[in-house]
Design a protein around this motif. Structure first.
Motif, PDB file in Angstrom:
ATOM      1  N   ARG B 271       0.938  -1.306  -0.077  1.00  0.00           N
ATOM      2  CA  ARG B 271       0.150  -0.059  -0.036  1.00  0.00           C
ATOM      3  C   ARG B 271       0.815   1.340   0.110  1.00  0.00           C
ATOM      4  NH1 ARG B 271      -4.300   3.775   0.040  1.00  0.00           N
ATOM      5  NH2 ARG B 271      -4.591   4.838   1.967  1.00  0.00           N
ATOM      6  N   ALA B 272       1.815   1.345   0.801  1.00  0.00           N
ATOM      7  CA  ALA B 272       2.773   2.380   1.004  1.00  0.00           C
ATOM      8  C   ALA B 272       3.588   2.906  -0.323  1.00  0.00           C
ATOM      9  CB  ALA B 272       4.171   2.299   1.966  1.00  0.00           C
ATOM     10  N   ASN B 273       3.771   1.504  -1.071  1.00  0.00           N
ATOM     11  CA  ASN B 273       4.251   2.148  -2.506  1.00  0.00           C
ATOM     12  C   ASN B 273       3.510   2.654  -3.585  1.00  0.00           C
ATOM     13  OD1 ASN B 273       5.863  -1.584  -2.970  1.00  0.00           O
ATOM     14  ND2 ASN B 273       6.602   0.365  -1.987  1.00  0.00           N
ATOM     15  N   ASP B 274       2.322   2.699  -3.202  1.00  0.00           N
ATOM     16  CA  ASP B 274       1.598   3.677  -4.038  1.00  0.00           C
ATOM     17  C   ASP B 274       1.869   5.023  -3.883  1.00  0.00           C
ATOM     18  OD1 ASP B 274      -0.587   4.265  -5.616  1.00  0.00           O
ATOM     19  OD2 ASP B 274      -1.986   4.580  -4.051  1.00  0.00           O
ATOM     20  N   ILE B 275       2.908   5.608  -3.027  1.00  0.00           N
ATOM     21  CA  ILE B 275       3.496   6.848  -3.199  1.00  0.00           C
ATOM     22  C   ILE B 275       4.296   7.176  -4.608  1.00  0.00           C
ATOM     23  CG2 ILE B 275       5.648   6.515  -1.871  1.00  0.00           C
ATOM     24  CD1 ILE B 275       3.055   9.201  -1.099  1.00  0.00           C
ATOM     25  N   ARG B 276       4.671   6.080  -5.231  1.00  0.00           N
ATOM     26  CA  ARG B 276       5.375   6.132  -6.456  1.00  0.00           C
ATOM     27  C   ARG B 276       4.584   7.080  -7.463  1.00  0.00           C
ATOM     28  NH1 ARG B 276       6.175  -0.103  -7.325  1.00  0.00           N
ATOM     29  NH2 ARG B 276       8.201  -0.331  -5.620  1.00  0.00           N
ATOM     30  N   ARG B 277       3.178   7.240  -7.237  1.00  0.00           N
ATOM     31  CA  ARG B 277       2.532   8.133  -8.341  1.00  0.00           C
ATOM     32  C   ARG B 277       2.736   9.577  -7.943  1.00  0.00           C
ATOM     33  NH1 ARG B 277      -2.146   9.460  -6.001  1.00  0.00           N
ATOM     34  NH2 ARG B 277      -2.805   8.200  -4.241  1.00  0.00           N
ATOM     35  N   VAL B 278       2.831   9.868  -6.619  1.00  0.00           N
ATOM     36  CA  VAL B 278       2.938  11.067  -6.081  1.00  0.00           C
ATOM     37  C   VAL B 278       4.404  11.701  -6.396  1.00  0.00           C
ATOM     38  CG1 VAL B 278       2.927  12.418  -4.075  1.00  0.00           C
ATOM     39  CG2 VAL B 278       1.345  10.789  -4.331  1.00  0.00           C
ATOM     40  N   LEU B 279       5.410  10.771  -6.171  1.00  0.00           N
ATOM     41  CA  LEU B 279       6.897  11.085  -6.327  1.00  0.00           C
ATOM     42  C   LEU B 279       6.903  11.473  -7.902  1.00  0.00           C
ATOM     43  CD1 LEU B 279       8.487   8.924  -3.897  1.00  0.00           C
ATOM     44  CD2 LEU B 279       8.438  11.117  -3.727  1.00  0.00           C
ATOM     45  N   ALA B 280       6.171  10.609  -8.839  1.00  0.00           N
ATOM     46  CA  ALA B 280       6.551  10.844 -10.318  1.00  0.00           C
ATOM     47  C   ALA B 280       6.081  12.065 -10.650  1.00  0.00           C
ATOM     48  CB  ALA B 280       5.857   9.650 -10.895  1.00  0.00           C
ATOM     49  N   GLY B 281       4.913  12.524 -10.200  1.00  0.00           N
ATOM     50  CA  GLY B 281       4.252  14.004 -10.184  1.00  0.00           C
ATOM     51  C   GLY B 281       5.337  15.159  -9.639  1.00  0.00           C
ATOM     52  N   ILE B 282       5.685  14.948  -8.584  1.00  0.00           N
ATOM     53  CA  ILE B 282       6.816  15.768  -8.018  1.00  0.00           C
ATOM     54  C   ILE B 282       8.045  16.016  -8.899  1.00  0.00           C
ATOM     55  CG2 ILE B 282       8.201  16.707  -6.165  1.00  0.00           C
ATOM     56  CD1 ILE B 282       6.310  15.141  -4.187  1.00  0.00           C
ATOM     57  N   GLU B 283       8.486  14.878  -9.290  1.00  0.00           N
ATOM     58  CA  GLU B 283       9.961  14.809 -10.086  1.00  0.00           C
ATOM     59  C   GLU B 283       9.422  15.401 -11.684  1.00  0.00           C
ATOM     60  OE1 GLU B 283      10.921  10.543 -10.188  1.00  0.00           O
ATOM     61  OE2 GLU B 283      11.409  10.787  -8.170  1.00  0.00           O
ATOM     62  N   LYS B 284       8.416  15.217 -12.129  1.00  0.00           N
ATOM     63  CA  LYS B 284       7.809  15.749 -13.339  1.00  0.00           C
ATOM     64  C   LYS B 284       7.926  17.316 -13.471  1.00  0.00           C
ATOM     65  CE  LYS B 284       3.926  15.339 -16.596  1.00  0.00           C
ATOM     66  NZ  LYS B 284       2.618  14.839 -16.540  1.00  0.00           N
ATOM     67  N   ARG B 285       7.276  18.005 -12.118  1.00  0.00           N
ATOM     68  CA  ARG B 285       7.123  19.354 -11.935  1.00  0.00           C
ATOM     69  C   ARG B 285       8.687  19.806 -11.955  1.00  0.00           C
ATOM     70  NH1 ARG B 285       2.859  18.219  -8.583  1.00  0.00           N
ATOM     71  NH2 ARG B 285       4.008  18.521  -6.491  1.00  0.00           N
ATOM     72  N   ALA B 286       9.398  18.904 -11.248  1.00  0.00           N
ATOM     73  CA  ALA B 286      10.866  19.489 -11.129  1.00  0.00           C
ATOM     74  C   ALA B 286      11.929  19.351 -12.448  1.00  0.00           C
ATOM     75  CB  ALA B 286      11.459  18.441  -9.762  1.00  0.00           C
ATOM     76  N   THR B 287      11.674  18.667 -13.189  1.00  0.00           N
ATOM     77  CA  THR B 287      12.259  18.389 -14.444  1.00  0.00           C
ATOM     78  C   THR B 287      11.802  19.207 -15.563  1.00  0.00           C
ATOM     79  OG1 THR B 287      11.237  16.593 -14.846  1.00  0.00           O
ATOM     80  CG2 THR B 287      13.326  15.963 -13.621  1.00  0.00           C
TER      81      THR B 287
END
Lengths: 289, 289
Positions: B271-287
């Motif tokens: 369940r905690a692994n679902d944070i991947r989609r959030v992190l993908a969004g943050i990285e997308k904004r940053a790059t």
């Protein structure tokens, strides 16, 4: 020299790739129970050939177990039985005490060397492997007095060629230290992920507001359960003590915030800032290579 | 247009540097009670001139308060008194409810716009400022219905030119969300630092074994108390609830580990692994920038 890598994921693959950059005289045999991973590892050039476990272990001069720590416990007795008299066995597991205790019961114990590289990412599988993962990082050797000097020297040589920094610990010390500086970080990151994902059920767009600070603390929550459930279980006694201390620290800080005790809050943060010297050391090691 | 930046640290300096890369028609006046910081900001080209608070505010078309949130509360009434009729005031504080409540009591409330950039590093001072800090990041506008439309538009324009993504929230929603996705991360990182530093008193070399995973979770513990003590205090009610939930999650996980309930451990991590989609969004904004 023939090296058999059992488990063609992040660690096994990166160990092979790193060494292949330094030496051309090594032949790598890859073993993975996941056929697709084995094929992909071959395509990516992590290994020169694939084999089943028996053929890999019996052909190799060095076998490296780079699978989750529960799988290491499962494989170890069989692999030691099959290990040729001249060969060396090692593993790259993140826990060491239970694995070393099991190895201690086998007559070929001197041919085994217990290792743990302090390197990793939150990704897994052959695609995650990269040659630069291990150079500059620490490799911990455990209980070396129980291994043949020649076996230890072989691995010291390879790790040094990989650009790693060598450290020596007893397996109980290793597990106690790692509970604090690695396993605890993973639990708190998973718990942070679970807390905000639960909150997101009520507040739909809450995670739109997350930035790089949140990303940094929650990054490890991407790590796979196949790897971390057995680590937490094998190191449960040390981890339980570390988690208990951590929960106490958090509860104390919560009390300080609730009581609006800004003076103590300032003192706690000023003390916590001392972690800068530790982080400077980690960054220095990481950028040296 | 003349812009007065009050507080020449990471946020104020980066806001100025970012805008200076986009526009040449802006004149920046820097105000800092720390004389050495003001001089350094001038040398680094963060601002064109320095001034005292009164001169800066009364000369500028836009004043930006980029100081710790307790200092914002302290300065706000005086700065609003001095604010020229045509001018706009904003702040970049990490809490919004207490600041907006104070601004609401002033007759010049419509000239004030409450902002919070979701950007930062663990460093502070003028040397920490860099032009790329804010581009690509989110700027939260709070309680915009209480501000003059022209004042909101001015800041929307500047933030858009800076390459930021705009979001709108009420100040209570802002503080509740940020407790989970920012303030909580800081507390848990400070508590991790305190836990391992305490342990280091007994086990001298424990932190030699720390790697990049530990560094990631503890990085925010480098953040300065001057900034974070007042944030925790102003957002204490929301943060206390978030911390309570988090401590409960940790305690549950500790019980799961103690009971060797590996099935539940696996479910929690999956369940905690679902944070991947959030992190993908943050990285997308940053790059993106």
């Amino acid at each position: 020299m023939k090296i058999c890598i059992v488990g063609l994921g992040l660690l096994g693959g990166s160990f092979a790739l790193g060494l292949r950059q330094q030496r051309t005289d090594l032949h790598f045999i890859g073993v993975d129970k996941n056929f697709a991973h084995a094929q992909r590892a071959l395509e990516l050039g992590l290994v020169d050939a694939t084999a089943d476990l028996y053929d890999g272990v019996t052909e190799a001069d060095l076998t490296v177990l780079a699978v989750p720590v529960d799988a290491i416990l499962g494989l170890l007795p069989q692999v030691m039985d099959w290990l040729p008299p001249h060969a060396v066995l090692t593993d790259l597991g993140s826990t060491k005490q239970a694995i070393c205790q099991l190895a201690d019961q086998h007559p070929k114990r001197p041919q085994y060397v217990a290792l743990h590289p302090i390197s990793g990412t939150e990704n897994s599988g052959p695609e995650a492997a990269f040659a630069e993962l291990m150079p500059g990082k620490i490799m911990i050797f455990c209980d070396v007095e129980k291994s043949q000097p020649a076996a230890v020297q072989l691995l010291e040589g390879l790790c040094t060629q990989l650009g790693m920094r060598l450290r020596y610990l007893s397996s109980p010390d290793h597990d106690r230290h790692l509970a604090y500086v690695s396993h605890l970080s993973h639990v708190l990151s998973y718990a942070l992920s679970l807390t905000v994902l639960d909150k997101e059920d009520d507040e739909k767009n809450i995670l739109d507001m997350a930035g790089s600070g949140f990303a940094s603390t929650v990054r490890l929550a991407k790590s796979a359960p196949e790897m971390w459930v057995p680590i937490f279980d094998q190191n449960r006694d040390n981890l339980s003590v570390a988690l208990g201390s951590y929960i106490q620290k958090l509860q104390q800080y919560k009390d300080v915030i609730d009581q609006r005790d800004t003076k103590t809050s300032h003192e706690l943060i000023a003390r916590a800032n001392d972690i800068r010297r530790v982080l400077a050391g980690i960054e220095k090691r990481a950028t040296k290579h």
